[in-house]
Structures are given as C-alpha cells and as structure tokens.
Design a protein around this motif. Structure first.
Motif, PDB file in Angstrom:
ATOM      1  N   ARG A 476     -28.903 -76.243  38.012  1.00  0.00           N
ATOM      2  CA  ARG A 476     -29.933 -77.288  37.960  1.00  0.00           C
ATOM      3  C   ARG A 476     -29.321 -78.644  37.655  1.00  0.00           C
ATOM      4  O   ARG A 476     -29.677 -79.653  38.258  1.00  0.00           O
ATOM      5  CB  ARG A 476     -30.971 -76.919  36.919  1.00  0.00           C
ATOM      6  N   GLY A 513     -40.718 -73.582  41.368  1.00  0.00           N
ATOM      7  CA  GLY A 513     -42.097 -74.043  41.236  1.00  0.00           C
ATOM      8  C   GLY A 513     -42.305 -75.222  40.310  1.00  0.00           C
ATOM      9  O   GLY A 513     -43.241 -75.235  39.521  1.00  0.00           O
ATOM     10  N   TRP A 514     -41.459 -76.206  40.401  1.00  0.00           N
ATOM     11  CA  TRP A 514     -41.654 -77.395  39.575  1.00  0.00           C
ATOM     12  C   TRP A 514     -42.303 -78.482  40.418  1.00  0.00           C
ATOM     13  O   TRP A 514     -41.638 -79.147  41.202  1.00  0.00           O
ATOM     14  CB  TRP A 514     -40.319 -77.858  38.991  1.00  0.00           C
ATOM     15  N   PRO A 517     -41.075 -82.568  40.280  1.00  0.00           N
ATOM     16  CA  PRO A 517     -39.798 -82.800  40.958  1.00  0.00           C
ATOM     17  C   PRO A 517     -39.871 -82.512  42.450  1.00  0.00           C
ATOM     18  O   PRO A 517     -39.248 -83.215  43.243  1.00  0.00           O
ATOM     19  CB  PRO A 517     -38.844 -81.834  40.258  1.00  0.00           C
TER      20      PRO A 517
ATOM     21  N   ASN B   7     -42.851 -78.053  26.796  1.00  0.00           N
ATOM     22  CA  ASN B   7     -42.863 -77.333  28.055  1.00  0.00           C
ATOM     23  C   ASN B   7     -42.608 -75.870  27.800  1.00  0.00           C
ATOM     24  O   ASN B   7     -41.965 -75.496  26.853  1.00  0.00           O
ATOM     25  CB  ASN B   7     -41.752 -77.930  28.903  1.00  0.00           C
ATOM     26  N   ASN B   9     -41.522 -72.418  29.928  1.00  0.00           N
ATOM     27  CA  ASN B   9     -41.132 -71.827  31.203  1.00  0.00           C
ATOM     28  C   ASN B   9     -41.158 -70.365  30.995  1.00  0.00           C
ATOM     29  O   ASN B   9     -40.603 -69.877  30.033  1.00  0.00           O
ATOM     30  CB  ASN B   9     -39.728 -72.215  31.563  1.00  0.00           C
ATOM     31  N   PRO B  28     -42.842 -73.640  35.392  1.00  0.00           N
ATOM     32  CA  PRO B  28     -43.530 -74.127  34.195  1.00  0.00           C
ATOM     33  C   PRO B  28     -44.906 -73.494  34.026  1.00  0.00           C
ATOM     34  O   PRO B  28     -45.654 -73.386  34.988  1.00  0.00           O
ATOM     35  CB  PRO B  28     -43.643 -75.623  34.446  1.00  0.00           C
ATOM     36  N   ILE B  31     -46.960 -77.996  30.736  1.00  0.00           N
ATOM     37  CA  ILE B  31     -46.144 -79.179  30.432  1.00  0.00           C
ATOM     38  C   ILE B  31     -47.064 -80.267  29.908  1.00  0.00           C
ATOM     39  O   ILE B  31     -48.113 -80.537  30.484  1.00  0.00           O
ATOM     40  CB  ILE B  31     -45.372 -79.683  31.662  1.00  0.00           C
ATOM     41  N   HIS B  43     -39.851 -83.966  33.375  1.00  0.00           N
ATOM     42  CA  HIS B  43     -39.796 -82.738  34.173  1.00  0.00           C
ATOM     43  C   HIS B  43     -38.366 -82.445  34.588  1.00  0.00           C
ATOM     44  O   HIS B  43     -37.899 -81.322  34.498  1.00  0.00           O
ATOM     45  CB  HIS B  43     -40.682 -82.863  35.412  1.00  0.00           C
ATOM     46  N   VAL B  46     -36.379 -81.369  31.462  1.00  0.00           N
ATOM     47  CA  VAL B  46     -36.681 -80.009  31.011  1.00  0.00           C
ATOM     48  C   VAL B  46     -36.121 -78.992  31.996  1.00  0.00           C
ATOM     49  O   VAL B  46     -35.534 -77.991  31.605  1.00  0.00           O
ATOM     50  CB  VAL B  46     -38.208 -79.835  30.861  1.00  0.00           C
ATOM     51  N   HIS B  47     -36.278 -79.298  33.260  1.00  0.00           N
ATOM     52  CA  HIS B  47     -35.769 -78.371  34.266  1.00  0.00           C
ATOM     53  C   HIS B  47     -34.272 -78.195  34.118  1.00  0.00           C
ATOM     54  O   HIS B  47     -33.740 -77.089  34.172  1.00  0.00           O
ATOM     55  CB  HIS B  47     -36.116 -78.889  35.657  1.00  0.00           C
TER      56      HIS B  47
END
Lengths: 1282, 153
Positions: A476, A513-514, A517, B7, B9, B28, B31, B43, B46-47
C-alpha cells in the motif's frame, strides 16, 4: 566494548580521552615503568559499584598518565571533568634513609600540601624496590623501613596509600606478584576516585537542574555540564550511560518546548525561537560537531543547531553500541519532531528551508548507517530505513514543486529566486563531505539546479523507495508513492508513464474497497486517459465516475456529459462503436416475465419487463436497449409441454439480480459472478439419465490468478455477441434511478431461449452487460392436440351410470365449428347424455375462459360429441355418463358348464380375495385433428358376486342364492327372481323369502341372514344392501314327476344405487347356475341308546349306536354306476359307512366302518349296530355317519388312485377328493396314467370310495345331541372352559 | 486545531461465506474524521498504515506474544500525525490517527480509547440485525466515536 572504528575517538583539548592520573616524584623511574603499567592496567576488568542503586559494572580501566603540575588541579568551581585528575601518584625508588630524610620527605610533603590545598584526597605513593640497588647497599636498613617511614609520615591511618613495587622490570614471579598487587590497588583507588568525584559531580549537576525554574537559568549551561558527564562515561566506554545523559537532555528540552506551547515559556527558550537562517542538515560523520557545540556553549545555537548536535551525539553513541537501526528510527522521530517544534514555537522558517533540512538529514542518516553496515545487513533492515527514504522523497517532491521544477515550462524567475535563497541557506559544504561524490549536500544542490537533474534525482529516490516498500511487502505504501510519481508524470505531461501507476494503485484500492481513494484515483486516471486519448478507457472511467456517489453532483454530471458528448459527436460521423461495461451505467435489478412461468406456446406473446437502475446523474436518452437471446432446441420435449409448466417454475415470474452495491462497495465487481448451468447427460440408447451436474461456464475467469487479472478499467472482456434472436426496445429515456422497460416478443420456434447479454446504445456508445446472471430463460413450446379420458371416481362400476371426464388439450389445433369426437359404441357400454351437458374451455394457464353446451348425437354405431370452438393451446373439459352392462356370471355344481370368457380370465383374481370382477370396455374415438382413432380402454368393476347352494330336508329341496356386495356403494335391490331355464313343467320354484311390507324393514337382526322377497312385479319391495354385505334368497323346489338329474337356474335381481332415484331402468343383475344330483337317495339316521336298564348314557359305559340307512327311491338314473349289481329285477349297490367322531366325544368300539350291500329299492333299510362310549358328560352331539359309494377295484373305465394319492386324499378330506374327482377327471387321468406303473408295481388294486353329491344323502340325525351323565365313580372331574 | 480520525478495517478471515467470490480483506467498516476536508488524506493515511498493521500482526503471530495484547502501539509517525493501531483477536483492525502536536495523548490514553472502541464495536456485533462484515451504521457507535473525538479535541 571496543568502538568499532578507531578514528572516531573523540579528541578534546589535544589530550587523549582517558582519565587523567598525575605522576610526581622520580620521573625517570616512572618512565621506565610506564610501558608495563599502561599495558597492564586495562588488562583485567574491575567491578565498579555505583551509587544510586545503579547496577555494578565490570570496567576496563585506562589512564592518561601526565606529569604532576599544580595547574592541572581544578580550581574551585571548575566543573570540567574531562581534565580532572582522578589520581595523583608519587613515584620513588629511594632506599636510603639518609636520602629520604634529606630530600624525599620534603618533596612528598610539598606534593601533599599542594593536593591538600586543592582538597584532593586521591593519591598514592609508590615505592619501587630493586634487588640491584639492595646489593649495592647491603648495610642499609631493611627495605621495609623506608616504606614504613613513608607510611608513618604520610599515610595517617591510610596505610594502603603506599604500595611497594618490587623489581618491576624483572621477569620473576615475585615481580609478577608485586605488579598484580599494585595494579589492583591502582584500579581500586581509581574507581574509588571515580565514584567519589562523579557522585559529587552528579550531585552538583542535579542541584543545577533543580534551579531550572529560576529566572537566570540557562539550558545551554546546564547542557554543557551534563554533557561533561556524558563525556566521562564515554571516556570510560560506558556508552549506555553516556546516551542516557543525552536522552535526558533531549527529554528536558522537549518538555520545555511542550510547556512553551502550553504557554509556560522559559526565557532562555525564546532564544531558540529565532528564525531559521541555516538548514544544512545533520552532520553525523564527526563524533563531535565542535562548531555546533561552541554555538551551544556560547548560547547562540538555534533550535535546529541544538537538535542537530544532540542527535549527532546520540547517533555516535548508538553506533558505538551497534544499534544503527535505532538511529534511523530516532532520526525519523527527530525530523518529525523538529518540524513540529518549529511550528509550535512559531519560528519563522523560509519556505522550503525545512524541506531542505529534512532532505539533507535523511540522506545523511542513511549514508551514515550505510557507512557502518554491510549490504546484507542493510537489505535485511529495509523496514527501518524505508521511512527515511520515503520522507526524503516526499521532501524532494515538495521542493521540486516549490521551486517550479515540476512544471512543464521550468522554473520562472520567482522560483529561481526562491531556489537561490534555499541554496544560500545551505551554506558551504562541510569539509568532511567535500570529497564524497554522493554527499547529500551535492545531491540537493544538483537536484535544485535544473529541471532534468531534479527529475533524475526524484525518480531515483521514488523508484528506490517503491522497490524497498515492495520488497518488504508494504504494497500500500508503495502504491501511494507510485501515485505521487503519477502526479509528477502528469505534471510533466507524460500521462503514459503515469497511467500504470494509477492503474496499480486503483487496483489495490478497488480490491480492498476503499471508496474515497478509488474515486480520487479514478479521477486522476480519467484525466490521464483523456490525455492519452484512450477513448474507450476514458469513457469507461467516466461512466464509473458518473455513477460514483462520492463525487459531487456537478462532477458526476460532467463525466456523464463527457460520455454523451462523445456519443453525439460520433453520431454525425459513424465510426467505431465503443463498447463499455454496463455495470457502472445501469444495473439490472429485476426481470419479470408475463406469463409468469416464462413458458409460451408457439405464436403466443411473451412480455419481459426489466427493471434497470440507472446510475447516471441525469436522464439519458437511449436509442435502443437490446437483449440478445440464445436459442437452443431442447431435445427434452417434456420440458415444452404444458404439463411441465404447472409442475415447475412456481415462482411469480420475477427474477432478481444480486445487488452489486452491497455492503462493500465495488467489491463484487472486482470478480465476475459464477455462471452456473445445469448439465444432463443421457445415455444415447434409452435416453435415461446417466449423469447430472452443475457446470461453471466462467471458470477461466474465476480461477485466474489475482495478480494477472485484467484491470477493471479496461473492459476487455466485453464483447458483443451476435445472435439472430434479439429483443429490442427503442427510444427509451433512462431517468436516474429505477426504470422499467418492457420487451415484447412473439414466440416463433419452439425451444429454449436464454437471455445472454444486454446492450444499451447511446449514440455510438454501447453499454453492455456481458452476462446476465442468474440465468434467465423462457421456453416456447408446441404441443400436439390430446384427448384424455379418465373416470371421475377411483374405479368405474358396471351396471350403473358412471361419470367420465373428457379433456381435450387443443395444442396447436384450433377447434373449428363442427369438429366433433366420434365415439364408436361398444356393445356393452352405453353413453348416456343429458341436455344440460356443458363443456368448459380453459386457457393455457388454467384460467376458465368460456363455457359452452355440448351437442351429442347418437346413432346406432356412433356417438358424436360436437366440440365447442376453441382457440389453439386451450383445454376443453366435459363429462359424460357411461353405463356398462354387466354380463351374467354363471356358476354351477361343476365347471363342465360353459363359462364366459371374462369370468375365466378373472378366476385367479377371485381366488385371491373378494375382488370384483372387472370388465374392460374399449371405445374407439375419432378426433378431428387426427386420421387415426384413439382407443380408450375403460375398466368397469361388477359390484356383486353371487353364490348358490342346495339345501335338503329329507326329500325336500331348497336353493339358496347369496348375493354379496363388493363395492363401496350401497344398493337397493328388488325383484329377485329365480327361474328354471329348462322350463320343465313338473318343476316349480317357490320363493320362501320373507315377505316384507317395506324394503327398509327387510333387514333383520343378523345382516347376513337377510332374506329377500320375491313378489310379483307390481308391488315393489326394496331391500338395501350395504357395502361389503350379503343378502340371501331361498327357493323351495317342488316337483311332480321324476326329477331331471340336473337343473339349470337363472337368478336375476334388479338393483340401483341407493343414493339415486331409480330414474333410469337398469339391467338386472343375473346369475346362472346348475344343480345336479339333487334328489335324496338315502336317509341316514343314527340313534344312541343308553345301556339297558339305565335311563341315561353315562361316561365310560358303552352305549349302543344304531345306524339305519334307508333307501328312499327306486332305481334311478343316477344309480347306474359300477357299484350297482343287477340280477333280474333286484338291484343292489355297495355302500360304505363310516362313523367318525372328530370332536373326540365318543370312542367307537369295534369296527367303525363297513361295507354294506344295499338293495336299490325304495324303503329298503339297512341297520348297523355298534358300541360307542361317551368320553365326556353333558349334551354330546352324535358322531358323524358318513356314507360313500363303494366302487369295486375292477371297474373297467374307472381311474384309479394310487396308494399315495389315496392316503393323501384320505388325509385331507375324502369329500373333497371325491368332489374333485369328477370335475378333474380329465386332469386326473393324466396323473394316473403317469403313475400306472407304480400302481402295478405295488400289485394291490384298491377299491375306490366315492362320496355322494350333497343332495343325495340326507342325514336326519345331524345336529342331534344326547345327554350323557357323569358316572358316579368318576374321580376326575374335567372342567374345560372355553 | 487537532484532528483525529478513526477507522476500522475488517480483515475478514471468516467472511468467506459472506463474499465467496472476492476474498476481500482490509476494507473499511467505519471511517470518521474531523475536519472533513482532510478526509481523503486520512483515507490514504489509514490505508497505508495497514501495511504496518499487517507487519505487526504477522510478527505477533510468529513471536507468539501474549495474545491478549491487542494494542499495536504507534504504527508510524508522519510529520503531522501519529497513527496508532489495535487489532482484535478476530483480526478486526482499529486505526487511530491523531495530530502529532497533541501531546496530551499519551500511550495510555490511546490504549483506553481503543479499548472503548473495541467495546463499542462488540456491542455493534451483538446486534442481531448487524451482518458481520457490513459497514457500521450504528447510532450508538457513532455517538461514542463523536464523544471520544470531542473529548480529545
């Protein structure tokens, strides 16, 4: 704890960094001992016990021995520790008392005084003795005396302050011993001094620290003091302790900054708030950055200076401790912290300055770590350093943006000015890195020098960072850096390079699944694709964005408009068609068939209503929505029948499609849905099912490796299928949200139609749903017309009207006016019809559509039912009543009589149980749609079964007929009648049936003993016969003349169902039978007499039995058999009697059977006496007396039974055997001829016994009983309770 | 101005029955962030932090450390934010992003906040109408998060 790199030894004040020990006294002597001393001292470790509960440590001591000078002694208030002499040693090798008194004592005193003046108590006097000197002066005092004197003079209570070293330069055990003692002493004293002096120093330092709240307190001063301690620890190679000192300083400073931020400012801190003028980064190559240290000392350091210096010291110590990875970690913290602190202290920083500082620092730290580790170590610890790489990349990027190096046109003058300012802040390159080609300084300068150089450096850094992140699995993070790179490329107007990074990042976000982004990256991708001119991809991305609820309405409309613009542009110049995936454009929600079973006959109309959820923000005018349909001819014709329809597809015709936007957005779209199909494999020979299963038709899509799966953004999988069958709907406006679209189609060819793809055309843009799943099918069938005839009840009963349902399934045939069913009449079956017969016409879906009356015309041969008009694929239902005429079952005494065919057929059935006799009636029906006749077989059951029996009373004869109702129905019976078919005038049948006034009273107590009446026809007596019951009828046979040997009778009985009116006259039930040999020939009478003189019979006493056999008639035709012997007019026949008591009541004494010769004359009587003994008391029935014809064995044509058969038959029942004999004679002959040999072999031809037919012998004593009283002397009383 | 972002996940190890066709992880569940303008950045942050969570979780598995310690500590600092992590035994991840200038939040505070979050999440899971793996739309959970954010800011 050797430091890894020798040249890093700190150099302070030109002295070697070791604890200082001064040497006074004989310098020459010391010089001679020094090499050994400096070599031996650090050899053995010493335990250092610490104050404040700190853990004791083993320490190797080294010292810097310097000549004693008074200046070396610290002045009052001097806190310097590094220059502090920890021990003072006085050296002497004097062994002469004279010399001692003259010079040495004074010298030592003077030395001691100087020490005392500086309150130094750490001293030692060493007396060196050598044998050489002793030899020279043998007359002198014992050697200890000098030492004793010294101890006496100086070592007041501290005798250990004076040691003797013997022959230090010799190599003897004594020397060794003395050296060891000396060294131990020296080490102990040194440590004592350390403990004492450092303890004092620390106390002072603490005191100073406690004063930090006082106004005049200066952090820099305190810093210098505590650093002194750190230096000493470092000098003692206690790096851990040294590091603690710096960490304490670090924490103290940080706390001040935090407090300052909270409004609790210290005066001294304001100095650190001066604006940043220099940002030349960390310097980690020197152990001590003297330049910065001096700035701190002179209280001119800025925050960055202080932090840089502090970190450089921590870094040095950590590297000594071989913890380079902590350096990188701390470095990142430091850099973040500094940025935060500057912000917190509101220090003014020129734009970009901090970026420069951070960038330089990152690279410096990295290079420093690389300098002390090998490649493998670095590679395995990427996770520690990658943060710095990434941070440096980030900072370089922001510098590039700041200095206009990323723009397409290069930096403008403002950018250039800024660059110049930034470079100025770097100052000149430090001398220690000047020779390094890749120094951070040079890199930064070069990167900022030109657009190309920047690009090179930035790309290098980015790629390195991405590679590192990828190698440690931080995908990521790598993608995020890649996205920055993509942004960079976009700025540089090279979208082709940006695309791959954006795609990769997007794939990752989509997979996890974000949403946000995804939206953001997709937006960037759209721009990129637009620049690249990838029309299809751009439109696909646009459609995704247009349906993305995370975007604003305006943005969505923009992207939607982009698609529409393209679609309209291309309209004028029809070029290529762009095929896009539909799922972003609209979603298929439901599909509804009408008719709901999705089954339609050929020519029928099918409508399909689909519910589309448009995801577009605005209404879209769609030119055409097409659904391509795959047509297959099903071999399984069953599927196409209307029957199938009712059994399957019970759903309401609505098919729902899974919601793609489930709880996890975009998740499902990432992988295709399973497409499952049923599979049947039939054996080619008999079409039976061999295997069945489920096939997934898109396995290749699902089992593909995740990595290689093609990106969502490229709708590569979307292809338009060309099919002949397409459902279309033109000019539809799809509003945002739910839309309903209706397709109509006329069914043509029979088969199965599968909806495969849906395609929505907007201009030249086509949105395609490549697979419709779950599978949606509709069937078109064609059906042959059919006629079905079935009884309404479970079984049809013969003799009474029964309803039969006719069902005509029209199939493809349309019934026209005048079409009729032609029923060829069967002889025994009537078709009854009423005027009110109606036919009901049903539609294909079993809905009643109309009703029509039925026209039935009947001629002698044919009954014609004219059908009402009905369209194709309808059903006509009507009912007809039929009446099967029961045939006459016959029976007789023997089966010689002619039996009708059906009866014989069903004989076995009858034997099995009380089953009804069935009649099969066949009707051939001609249907208007076929040239062939349809044969319908109907099976009728005869509801009754009749049996007859002959009853005798002496010579009088009676005939009883029993009628048994086998059906479930109740009947009313009347007009029972029995006639003699021979019609002989001398014969009369008189009914003895009870005459009942009313039918319903005919029932007596015992239902089995119902007696019917036979009245003249004018008065009807009705009798009920209920289901499974029997009715008996009796007639007396009267005759006037001699009787014929046999009698043929015909019994008939009117009946009709009890539940119905006797509206129609039904044919009576009839039964034919024959009775033979019914005339009574003999009367047998048995009498039992008690013994003479007694009134009653007694048990155990013999009684006499008298059997009298009386001939009742003269010679008759029936007597003429082989038993008859004729002589003149006088005929006799041979009879055998037998007395049998089956119930064992009697004991027959003597012969119980015998053969008699009986004259064939009326009233001829033969009496037989025998003795019987009653075995029980009570009313005992008489023993049976049986009478047989005795046929001699020599009879000519008679068949013989062999011995076995005889015995066998005897055992079973003689009666039966004989009974069978006549009617089975033909069969028996077969078996007897077969056994003839065995008969001869035995050589004993046996006479035969033949029983009389039941009517020929009348036993007048049947049923008689005699009272037997128990004998008096009975001891045993048997009581049997039954 | 302090910002905080929370958040969750779900690393859905047991969710295969829910989404049999996409072995989805790390999406997620919930959030929340203030201020909202920075949401996108959060986002991304956090990702990205999930990398470190994964790393720590797998390291934890190897070392067989005390399984009850769910708090992962500081995942990584950035210039402006500190990112903390927490993972439940069923591998549901909690990530908290705190403004790094917020010095009031020490490790203990963060830890107790995580515990609170975890408790609240457990309550959500106890709701029979909640489908495990779905996004959380619980008012109680919302309120708890809001109160925590208000308290911190």
């Amino acid at each position: 704890m050797e430091p890894p790199e020798e040249p890093l030894r700190p150099v302070i004040y030109t002295m070697e960094n070791k604890p200082i020990v001064t040497c006074a006294g004989d310098q020459n002597l010391f010089a001679s001992v020094y090499p050994t001393l400096s070599q031996q001292l650090p050899r053995e470790p010493m335990e250092w016990r610490r104050s404040y509960g700190r853990a004791p440590k083993m320490i190797h001591l080294e010292s810097n021995f310097v000549q004693f000078k008074e200046e070396l002694l610290p002045k009052e208030g001097n806190k310097a520790l590094l220059t502090f002499p920890f021990l003072h040693i006085y050296w002497t090798e004097c062994c002469d008392t004279e010399v001692y008194k003259a010079t040495l004592k004074d010298d030592i005193t003077k030395w001691q005084n100087v020490l005392k003046a500086h309150s130094s108590v750490d001293w030692l006097i060493v007396v060196v003795e050598s044998d050489a000197k002793k030899k020279n002066k043998t007359n002198i005092l014992p050697r200890t005396s000098i030492v004793d004197k010294i101890r006496n003079d100086f070592c007041n209570k501290q005798s250990d302050r004076c040691v003797v070293l013997c022959d230090p330069l010799k190599d003897s055990s004594r020397t060794q011993e003395s050296w060891n003692a000396f060294l131990t002493k020296l080490r102990t004293l040194l440590l004592m001094s350390f403990t004492k002096n450092l303890g004092k120093f620390e106390d002072d330092m603490r005191t100073l620290r406690e004063k930090r709240t006082e106004p005049g307190w200066s952090f820099c001063e305190y810093f210098m003091v505590q650093e002194e301690l750190a230096f000493v620890f470092e000098m003692l190679q206690q790096f851990e302790d040294a590091l603690v000192q710096y960490d304490e300083l670090d924490a103290l400073f940080s706390q001040y900054v935090v407090n300052f931020g909270a409004g609790d400012g210290a005066n001294w801190l304001t100095f650190f708030c001066q604006s940043v003028k220099s940002w030349n980064g960390l310097i980690l190559r020197k152990p001590i950055d003297m330049e910065k240290r001096e700035l701190i000392q002179s209280q001119e350091a800025t925050l960055l200076d202080l932090r840089s210096y502090l970190f450089s010291r921590q870094c040095t110590l950590l590297i000594f401790l071989q913890r380079p990875w902590e350096v990188s970690q701390r470095a990142l913290e430091l850099l973040h912290n500094c940025v935060q602190e500057l912000k917190l202290l509101e220090v003014s920083v020129p734009p970009g300055a901090l970026d420069c500082w951070v960038f330089l620092s990152c690279l410096e730290v990295l290079q420093r770590i690389e300098g002390c580790c090998d490649r493998a170590q670095i590679d395995s610890n990427i996770s520690h350093t990658v943060g710095l790489w990434s941070y440096a990349t980030e900072k370089l990027k922001s510098l590039g943006y700041l200095c206009g190096l990323v723009s397409e046109n290069g930096p403008n003058s403002e950018d250039l000015n800024r660059t110049v300012d930034l470079l100025a802040g770097l100052g000149a390159e430090r001398p220690e890195t000047a020779k390094t080609a890749q120094s951070p300084y040079k890199k930064l300068k070069e990167a900022l020098s030109s657009v190309e150089a920047f690009e090179k450096h930035y790309l290098d850094l980015s790629h390195a960072t991405i590679e590192m992140y990828t190698s440690i699995g931080r995908i990521r993070s790598a993608k995020l850096v890649g996205k920055d790179l993509a942004e960079f490329y976009m700025r540089k107007k090279s979208p082709q390079k940006a695309e791959v990074y954006l795609q990769n990042a997007l794939k990752n976000y989509v997979a996890e699944g974000w949403a946000l982004p995804i939206t953001h990256t997709r937006k960037q991708l759209a721009e990129c694709q637009k620049h690249l001119g990838q029309i299809e991809n751009y439109l696909q991305t646009s459609s995704l964005l247009a349906s993305d609820t995370h975007l604003t309405e305006d943005e969505r409309k923009h992207f939607c408009q982009e698609i529409l613009n393209f679609a309209n542009e291309q309209k004028e110049s029809p070029g290529l068609k762009v095929v896009l995936s539909m799922h972003s454009f609209a979603q298929l929600k439901h599909l509804h068939f009408d008719p709901s079973n999705a089954l339609v006959h050929v020519g029928g109309t099918l409508s399909i209503e689909i519910t589309l959820l448009s995801q577009m923000p605005i209404s879209v005018q769609v030119e055409q929505i097409a659904v391509s349909v795959h047509f297959s001819i099903e071999k399984n014709s069953y599927r196409k029948t209307a029957e199938w329809l009712t059994k399957h597809k019970t759903s309401n015709g609505i098919i729902s499609f899974p919601n793609e936007n489930s709880s996890v957005p975009f998740s499902r779209s990432s992988s295709p849905a399973l497409e499952l199909y049923e599979m049947y494999e039939r054996s080619p020979s008999d079409n039976s099912l061999n295997t069945t299963g489920i096939i997934c038709k898109n396995v290749h899509m699902l089992l593909r490796r995740q990595e290689s799966s093609s990106s969502l953004e490229i709708p590569s999988g979307v292809t338009l299928e060309d099919g002949a069958h397409i459902l279309k709907c033109s000019n539809v406006t799809l509003d945002p949200g739910v839309n309903k679209i209706i397709f109509r189609t006329q069914a043509k060819e029979p088969g199965t139609y599968t909806l495969r793809q849906m395609c929505t055309s907007v201009g030249q843009v086509q949105f395609v749903l490549p697979h419709i799943y779950p599978i949606v099918q509709y069937d078109v069938y064609s059906q042959d017309p059919q006629l079905k005839v079935e009884p309404l009840t479970d079984s049809l009963l013969a003799g009474i009207p029964q309803k039969v349902k006719f069902t005509v399934t029209t199939g493809y045939y349309t019934i026209k006016n005048g079409d009729s069913l032609q029923l060829s009449n069967a002889d025994a079956m009537l078709i009854l019809f009423h005027a009110e017969n109606r036919a009901i016409i049903y539609s294909n879906t079993r809905e009643k559509s109309s009703e029509a009356s039925l026209m039935i015309q009947s001629s002698e041969k044919v009954t014609s039912v004219s059908l009402p008009m009905a369209p194709a694929y309808h059903m006509i239902e009507f009912e007809l009543e039929v009446l099967s005429l029961p045939s006459t079952p016959t029976s007789g005494e023997s089966d010689k009589l002619v039996n009708k065919e059906p009866q014989r057929k069903n004989k076995e059935k009858q034997k099995a149980g009380n089953c009804m006799v069935t009649l099969d009636q066949k009707v051939s029906i001609d249907c208007p749609w076929s040239i062939y006749s349809t044969i319908i077989a109907l099976t009728f059951n005869i509801p009754f079964k009749a049996t007859h029996s002959l009853l005798s009373a002496g010579k009088r004869k009676y005939i009883q007929v029993c009628v048994q109702n086998l059906s479930e129905l109740g009947f009313q019976l009347s007009d029972s009648n029995l006639i003699d078919t021979g019609n002989s005038p001398d014969l009369q049948l008189v009914p003895l049936n009870t005459k009942c006034q009313k039918g319903n009273k005919a029932r007596q107590e015992d239902p089995r003993e119902l007696v019917g009446d036979a009245e003249p026809k004018n008065s009807i007596y009705i009798q009920h016969i209920y289901s499974k019951q029997s009715v008996f009828f009796v007639w007396e046979l009267l005759w006037t003349k001699e009787l014929p040997p046999s009698l043929h009778c015909h019994f008939s009985l009117d009946f009709y169902p009890a539940s119905e009116d006797r509206s129609i006259s039904l044919k009576p039930y009839s039964y034919e039978f024959q009775v033979e040999n019914f005339f009574t020939l003999y009367n047998v009478k048995a009498e039992i007499f008690p013994p003479l003189g007694t009134e009653y019979c007694k048990t155990g006493s013999l009684c006499s039995l008298e059997v009298s056999i009386t001939r009742l008639s003269d010679l008759l035709e029936v007597d003429k058999d082989e038993a008859l012997t004729e002589s003149d007019e006088y005929c006799t026949t041979k009879l055998m009697y037998e007395v049998v008591d089956n119930s064992s009541n009697w004991a027959v004494c003597g012969k119980s059977s015998g053969v008699i010769s009986m004259p064939v004359t009326a009233r001829a009587t033969h009496k037989v006496h025998m003795e019987v003994m009653p075995l029980f008391a009570g009313y005992l029935p008489f023993p049976d007396v049986r009478l047989f014809k005795y046929l001699p064995h020599h009879s000519a044509h008679s068949t013989q039974l062999d011995a076995d058969s005889w015995i066998e038959n005897d055992n079973l029942s003689v009666d039966k055997n004989m009974d069978d004999q006549t009617d089975n004679s033909s069969q028996k002959s077969k078996s007897s001829s077969h056994s003839a040999a065995s008969v001869e072999h035995k050589g004993l031809p046996m006479p035969r016994l033949q029983p009389f037919p039941s009517g020929q012998v009348f036993n007048s004593s049947t049923g008689m009983q005699i009272l037997v009283i128990p004998s008096k002397d009975d001891h045993i009383l048997e009581v049997s309770v039954t | 101005m302090r910002k905080k972002n929370k958040n969750k996940n779900n690393k859905n190890l047991n969710a295969s029955w829910l989404k049999p066709y996409s072995l989805l992880q790390n999406y997620p569940l919930y959030i929340r962030s203030i201020p909202a303008e920075q949401e996108l950045k959060f986002h991304y942050t956090v990702h990205t932090s999930l990398d470190v969570v994964d790393e720590k979780v797998s390291a934890m598995g190897k070392a067989l450390v005390d399984q009850r310690e769910l708090y992962l500590g500081l995942l990584y600092p950035t210039e402006d934010y500190k990112v903390y992590g927490y993972v439940t035994n069923s591998k549901v991840k909690f990530v908290m992003v705190v403004d790094s200038s917020n010095t009031a939040l020490r490790d203990n505070e963060i830890r107790s906040m995580f515990r609170k979050l975890h408790n609240s999440y457990t309550d959500v899971m106890c709701n029979p109408f909640y489908n495990p793996g779905d996004r959380i739309h619980s008012r109680a959970f919302d309120n708890m998060v809001t109160s925590m954010m208000v308290q911190v800011c």
